[in-house]
Design a protein around this motif. Structure first.
Motif, PDB file in Angstrom:
ATOM      1  N   UNK A 154      39.280  47.441  38.546  1.00 55.89           N
ATOM      2  CA  UNK A 154      39.091  47.364  37.097  1.00 55.89           C
ATOM      3  C   UNK A 154      39.185  45.939  36.560  1.00 55.89           C
ATOM      4  N   UNK A 155      39.028  44.945  37.412  1.00 59.18           N
ATOM      5  CA  UNK A 155      38.993  43.553  36.960  1.00 59.18           C
ATOM      6  C   UNK A 155      37.582  43.222  36.466  1.00 59.18           C
ATOM      7  N   UNK A 156      37.499  42.496  35.355  1.00 61.42           N
ATOM      8  CA  UNK A 156      36.213  42.144  34.766  1.00 61.42           C
ATOM      9  C   UNK A 156      35.875  40.681  35.042  1.00 61.42           C
ATOM     10  N   UNK A 157      34.623  40.424  35.368  1.00 64.99           N
ATOM     11  CA  UNK A 157      34.107  39.061  35.508  1.00 64.99           C
ATOM     12  C   UNK A 157      32.898  38.930  34.589  1.00 64.99           C
ATOM     13  N   UNK A 158      32.984  38.031  33.619  1.00 66.17           N
ATOM     14  CA  UNK A 158      31.931  37.900  32.622  1.00 66.17           C
ATOM     15  C   UNK A 158      31.315  36.512  32.680  1.00 66.17           C
ATOM     16  N   UNK A 159      29.990  36.425  32.570  1.00 69.25           N
ATOM     17  CA  UNK A 159      29.312  35.136  32.652  1.00 69.25           C
ATOM     18  C   UNK A 159      28.156  35.062  31.660  1.00 69.25           C
ATOM     19  N   UNK A 160      27.920  33.859  31.177  1.00 65.16           N
ATOM     20  CA  UNK A 160      26.799  33.594  30.277  1.00 65.16           C
ATOM     21  C   UNK A 160      25.491  33.710  31.053  1.00 65.16           C
TER      22      UNK A 160
END
Length: 286
Positions: A154-160
Protein backbone atom coordinates in the motif's frame (compact mmCIF):
# COMPACT_ATOMS: atom_id res chain seq x y z
CA UNK A 1 31.83 -2.55 -32.45
CA UNK A 2 35.45 -1.77 -33.33
CA UNK A 3 36.60 -5.11 -31.94
CA UNK A 4 34.09 -6.79 -34.23
CA UNK A 5 35.45 -4.99 -37.27
CA UNK A 6 32.75 -2.33 -37.48
CA UNK A 7 34.01 1.24 -37.71
CA UNK A 8 31.37 3.72 -36.61
CA UNK A 9 31.69 7.26 -37.96
CA UNK A 10 29.73 10.51 -38.28
CA UNK A 11 29.32 10.92 -34.54
CA UNK A 12 27.31 13.82 -33.13
CA UNK A 13 26.35 14.50 -29.53
CA UNK A 14 24.93 17.42 -27.55
CA UNK A 15 27.38 16.72 -24.72
CA UNK A 16 30.71 18.44 -25.39
CA UNK A 17 32.58 16.08 -23.08
CA UNK A 18 31.42 13.06 -25.07
CA UNK A 19 32.21 14.71 -28.39
CA UNK A 20 35.76 15.59 -27.29
CA UNK A 21 36.40 11.86 -26.79
CA UNK A 22 35.65 11.23 -30.47
CA UNK A 23 38.45 11.95 -33.00
CA UNK A 24 37.70 14.89 -35.29
CA UNK A 25 37.72 12.69 -38.42
CA UNK A 26 35.10 10.39 -36.89
CA UNK A 27 32.60 13.18 -36.22
CA UNK A 28 29.76 14.25 -38.51
CA UNK A 29 31.34 16.84 -40.79
CA UNK A 30 28.13 18.48 -42.00
CA UNK A 31 27.01 19.44 -38.49
CA UNK A 32 28.22 22.80 -37.24
CA UNK A 33 29.11 23.25 -33.58
CA UNK A 34 27.12 26.01 -31.92
CA UNK A 35 28.62 27.42 -28.76
CA UNK A 36 25.89 28.22 -26.28
CA UNK A 37 26.49 30.27 -23.16
CA UNK A 38 24.11 30.02 -20.23
CA UNK A 39 24.61 33.67 -19.29
CA UNK A 40 23.77 35.08 -22.71
CA UNK A 41 20.54 35.29 -24.68
CA UNK A 42 20.18 36.23 -28.36
CA UNK A 43 19.15 39.85 -28.86
CA UNK A 44 15.69 40.28 -30.28
CA UNK A 45 13.85 43.48 -31.26
CA UNK A 46 11.30 44.59 -28.67
CA UNK A 47 8.36 43.93 -30.97
CA UNK A 48 5.65 41.30 -31.15
CA UNK A 49 7.68 39.39 -33.74
CA UNK A 50 10.85 39.43 -31.64
CA UNK A 51 9.02 38.46 -28.49
CA UNK A 52 7.17 35.57 -30.12
CA UNK A 53 10.45 34.30 -31.59
CA UNK A 54 12.01 34.29 -28.13
CA UNK A 55 9.08 32.51 -26.45
CA UNK A 56 8.81 29.90 -29.22
CA UNK A 57 12.51 29.02 -28.86
CA UNK A 58 11.89 27.38 -25.49
CA UNK A 59 11.67 23.63 -26.14
CA UNK A 60 9.42 22.10 -23.49
CA UNK A 61 7.42 19.15 -24.88
CA UNK A 62 6.39 17.90 -21.42
CA UNK A 63 5.20 21.28 -20.16
CA UNK A 64 7.60 21.31 -17.20
CA UNK A 65 8.21 25.06 -17.48
CA UNK A 66 4.69 25.87 -18.69
CA UNK A 67 4.10 28.25 -15.72
CA UNK A 68 7.02 30.36 -16.98
CA UNK A 69 6.22 30.30 -20.70
CA UNK A 70 2.53 31.06 -20.12
CA UNK A 71 3.57 34.20 -18.26
CA UNK A 72 5.44 35.35 -21.37
CA UNK A 73 2.52 34.45 -23.61
CA UNK A 74 0.21 36.56 -21.46
CA UNK A 75 2.45 39.55 -22.18
CA UNK A 76 2.26 38.73 -25.90
CA UNK A 77 -1.52 38.41 -25.62
CA UNK A 78 -1.75 41.90 -24.18
CA UNK A 79 0.10 43.28 -27.19
CA UNK A 80 -2.23 41.41 -29.55
CA UNK A 81 -5.23 43.10 -27.90
CA UNK A 82 -3.71 46.47 -28.81
CA UNK A 83 -3.91 45.52 -32.49
CA UNK A 84 -0.41 46.78 -33.32
CA UNK A 85 1.74 45.53 -36.18
CA UNK A 86 4.34 42.79 -35.82
CA UNK A 87 7.26 45.20 -36.13
CA UNK A 88 5.90 48.00 -33.93
CA UNK A 89 7.42 48.68 -30.52
CA UNK A 90 5.71 47.13 -27.53
CA UNK A 91 4.45 49.35 -24.70
CA UNK A 92 6.95 50.36 -22.04
CA UNK A 93 5.00 48.35 -19.45
CA UNK A 94 5.23 45.16 -21.51
CA UNK A 95 8.88 45.78 -22.43
CA UNK A 96 9.66 45.99 -18.72
CA UNK A 97 7.71 42.77 -18.13
CA UNK A 98 9.63 41.12 -20.99
CA UNK A 99 12.97 42.16 -19.47
CA UNK A 100 11.87 40.73 -16.14
CA UNK A 101 10.93 37.44 -17.84
CA UNK A 102 14.31 37.31 -19.61
CA UNK A 103 16.14 37.94 -16.34
CA UNK A 104 14.24 35.02 -14.81
CA UNK A 105 15.21 32.53 -17.52
CA UNK A 106 18.58 31.52 -15.98
CA UNK A 107 16.66 30.23 -12.95
CA UNK A 108 15.08 27.55 -15.16
CA UNK A 109 18.39 25.67 -15.31
CA UNK A 110 17.91 24.93 -11.61
CA UNK A 111 14.48 23.34 -12.01
CA UNK A 112 14.50 19.72 -10.87
CA UNK A 113 11.54 17.39 -11.36
CA UNK A 114 11.40 13.76 -10.12
CA UNK A 115 10.59 11.79 -13.28
CA UNK A 116 10.98 8.14 -12.28
CA UNK A 117 7.68 6.39 -13.07
CA UNK A 118 8.47 3.02 -11.56
CA UNK A 119 10.92 3.04 -8.65
CA UNK A 120 12.28 -0.29 -7.47
CA UNK A 121 10.60 0.18 -4.09
CA UNK A 122 7.21 -0.02 -5.82
CA UNK A 123 7.42 -3.77 -6.49
CA UNK A 124 5.18 -5.61 -6.89
CA UNK A 125 2.78 -3.16 -8.56
CA UNK A 126 -0.86 -3.59 -7.57
CA UNK A 127 -2.50 -0.56 -9.21
CA UNK A 128 -1.51 2.17 -11.68
CA UNK A 129 -3.53 5.39 -11.73
CA UNK A 130 -3.46 8.62 -13.70
CA UNK A 131 -4.54 11.77 -11.87
CA UNK A 132 -5.28 14.90 -13.88
CA UNK A 133 -5.75 18.41 -12.48
CA UNK A 134 -7.15 21.34 -14.43
CA UNK A 135 -7.79 25.02 -13.75
CA UNK A 136 -8.46 28.32 -15.51
CA UNK A 137 -8.04 32.04 -14.97
CA UNK A 138 -9.22 34.97 -17.06
CA UNK A 139 -5.94 34.89 -18.99
CA UNK A 140 -5.08 31.21 -19.42
CA UNK A 141 -6.05 27.64 -18.61
CA UNK A 142 -4.19 24.38 -18.27
CA UNK A 143 -3.97 20.77 -17.11
CA UNK A 144 -1.30 18.66 -15.44
CA UNK A 145 -1.06 14.88 -15.15
CA UNK A 146 0.52 12.65 -12.50
CA UNK A 147 1.12 8.92 -12.40
CA UNK A 148 0.47 7.10 -9.12
CA UNK A 149 1.77 3.56 -8.63
CA UNK A 150 0.67 1.53 -5.59
CA UNK A 151 2.72 -1.43 -4.43
CA UNK A 152 1.67 -4.52 -2.51
CA UNK A 153 2.33 -2.93 0.89
CA UNK A 154 0.00 0.00 0.00
CA UNK A 155 2.94 2.37 -0.52
CA UNK A 156 2.32 5.08 -3.12
CA UNK A 157 4.84 6.40 -5.65
CA UNK A 158 3.72 9.49 -7.54
CA UNK A 159 5.49 11.21 -10.44
CA UNK A 160 4.91 14.14 -12.77
CA UNK A 161 4.03 13.07 -16.32
CA UNK A 162 3.20 16.17 -18.33
CA UNK A 163 1.51 19.54 -18.24
CA UNK A 164 -0.04 21.92 -20.71
CA UNK A 165 -1.12 25.56 -20.61
CA UNK A 166 -3.00 27.59 -23.21
CA UNK A 167 -3.92 31.23 -23.53
CA UNK A 168 -7.53 32.26 -23.28
CA UNK A 169 -9.12 33.46 -26.50
CA UNK A 170 -8.84 37.14 -27.42
CA UNK A 171 -12.61 37.04 -27.53
CA UNK A 172 -13.93 37.59 -24.02
CA UNK A 173 -15.00 34.35 -22.32
CA UNK A 174 -16.46 33.62 -18.93
CA UNK A 175 -14.48 31.71 -16.29
CA UNK A 176 -16.87 28.69 -16.49
CA UNK A 177 -16.24 28.53 -20.25
CA UNK A 178 -12.48 28.62 -19.71
CA UNK A 179 -12.80 26.01 -16.97
CA UNK A 180 -14.49 23.72 -19.49
CA UNK A 181 -11.57 24.29 -21.87
CA UNK A 182 -9.19 23.17 -19.12
CA UNK A 183 -11.32 20.08 -18.50
CA UNK A 184 -11.10 19.23 -22.21
CA UNK A 185 -7.29 19.41 -22.01
CA UNK A 186 -7.30 17.00 -19.06
CA UNK A 187 -9.67 14.54 -20.78
CA UNK A 188 -7.61 14.52 -23.97
CA UNK A 189 -4.39 14.11 -21.99
CA UNK A 190 -5.79 10.99 -20.33
CA UNK A 191 -6.65 9.42 -23.67
CA UNK A 192 -3.23 10.24 -25.13
CA UNK A 193 -1.27 9.01 -22.10
CA UNK A 194 -3.29 5.80 -22.06
CA UNK A 195 -1.89 5.09 -25.53
CA UNK A 196 1.68 6.27 -24.94
CA UNK A 197 2.55 4.93 -21.49
CA UNK A 198 3.79 1.35 -21.47
CA UNK A 199 1.73 0.61 -18.38
CA UNK A 200 -1.72 -0.81 -17.83
CA UNK A 201 -3.73 2.07 -16.40
CA UNK A 202 -6.25 0.75 -13.87
CA UNK A 203 -7.95 4.04 -13.08
CA UNK A 204 -8.03 7.68 -14.17
CA UNK A 205 -9.23 10.48 -11.89
CA UNK A 206 -9.86 14.12 -12.80
CA UNK A 207 -9.61 16.89 -10.21
CA UNK A 208 -10.78 20.47 -10.34
CA UNK A 209 -11.79 23.23 -7.96
CA UNK A 210 -14.79 24.53 -9.93
CA UNK A 211 -18.14 23.14 -8.78
CA UNK A 212 -19.87 24.75 -11.78
CA UNK A 213 -17.75 22.68 -14.17
CA UNK A 214 -18.48 19.51 -12.23
CA UNK A 215 -22.19 20.23 -12.46
CA UNK A 216 -21.86 20.78 -16.21
CA UNK A 217 -20.09 17.43 -16.62
CA UNK A 218 -22.54 15.50 -14.41
CA UNK A 219 -25.64 16.99 -16.04
CA UNK A 220 -26.72 14.69 -18.87
CA UNK A 221 -30.32 15.88 -19.18
CA UNK A 222 -30.16 19.61 -19.70
CA UNK A 223 -29.51 21.06 -23.16
CA UNK A 224 -26.69 23.61 -23.35
CA UNK A 225 -25.80 26.16 -25.99
CA UNK A 226 -23.29 25.12 -28.65
CA UNK A 227 -20.07 26.30 -26.97
CA UNK A 228 -20.73 24.42 -23.73
CA UNK A 229 -22.37 21.42 -25.42
CA UNK A 230 -19.38 20.78 -27.71
CA UNK A 231 -16.90 20.79 -24.83
CA UNK A 232 -19.05 18.61 -22.61
CA UNK A 233 -19.39 16.16 -25.49
CA UNK A 234 -15.59 15.98 -25.82
CA UNK A 235 -15.22 15.44 -22.07
CA UNK A 236 -17.83 12.65 -22.07
CA UNK A 237 -16.19 11.07 -25.10
CA UNK A 238 -12.87 10.74 -23.24
CA UNK A 239 -14.04 10.21 -19.64
CA UNK A 240 -16.98 9.33 -17.41
CA UNK A 241 -18.74 11.78 -15.09
CA UNK A 242 -17.95 9.49 -12.11
CA UNK A 243 -14.22 10.06 -12.67
CA UNK A 244 -14.45 13.79 -11.93
CA UNK A 245 -13.84 14.95 -8.38
CA UNK A 246 -13.49 18.23 -6.49
CA UNK A 247 -10.36 19.54 -4.79
CA UNK A 248 -9.66 22.82 -3.00
CA UNK A 249 -8.09 25.71 -4.94
CA UNK A 250 -4.98 25.85 -2.76
CA UNK A 251 -4.29 22.16 -3.50
CA UNK A 252 -4.75 22.44 -7.26
CA UNK A 253 -1.28 22.40 -8.91
CA UNK A 254 -2.67 23.70 -12.22
CA UNK A 255 -3.12 27.09 -10.57
CA UNK A 256 0.56 27.68 -11.42
CA UNK A 257 -0.03 27.06 -15.13
CA UNK A 258 -3.18 29.20 -15.42
CA UNK A 259 -1.64 32.23 -13.68
CA UNK A 260 2.08 31.79 -14.32
CA UNK A 261 5.20 31.73 -12.17
CA UNK A 262 8.45 33.68 -12.25
CA UNK A 263 11.61 31.73 -12.96
CA UNK A 264 12.79 32.14 -9.37
CA UNK A 265 9.50 30.67 -8.13
CA UNK A 266 9.72 27.82 -10.62
CA UNK A 267 13.01 26.73 -9.06
CA UNK A 268 11.04 25.31 -6.16
CA UNK A 269 8.54 23.49 -8.39
CA UNK A 270 10.09 20.14 -7.44
CA UNK A 271 9.38 20.73 -3.77
CA UNK A 272 5.91 22.08 -4.57
CA UNK A 273 5.14 18.92 -6.54
CA UNK A 274 6.36 16.71 -3.70
CA UNK A 275 4.04 18.46 -1.24
CA UNK A 276 1.14 18.05 -3.62
CA UNK A 277 1.98 14.37 -4.03
CA UNK A 278 1.30 13.91 -0.32
CA UNK A 279 -2.02 15.75 -0.63
CA UNK A 280 -2.93 13.71 -3.71
CA UNK A 281 -2.24 10.47 -1.86
CA UNK A 282 -4.40 11.54 1.08
CA UNK A 283 -7.28 12.66 -1.15
CA UNK A 284 -7.09 9.44 -3.15
CA UNK A 285 -7.67 7.40 -0.01
CA UNK A 286 -10.94 9.24 0.67
Amino acid sequence: MKKGGFRLTKWICNDKGVLRAVPQMERAMEVKEVLLKDDRLPAKPQTKQGFLSMVSSKYDPLGIIAPSTIQAKIIFHDECRRGIGWDEQMTEHNRAAWRQWLNDLPHLSQVRIPRCYHPECANPITTVQLHHFCDASQQAYGAVSYLMITSGDEAHSTSFVCGRAKLASLKQQTIPQLELGAAVLAAKADKQLGKELELQIDRSVFWRDSMITLQYIRNIERRFHTFVANRIATIHENSNAEQWRHTSSNQNPTDDASRGLHGAELKTIGQRIQRRFLTLQMETRR
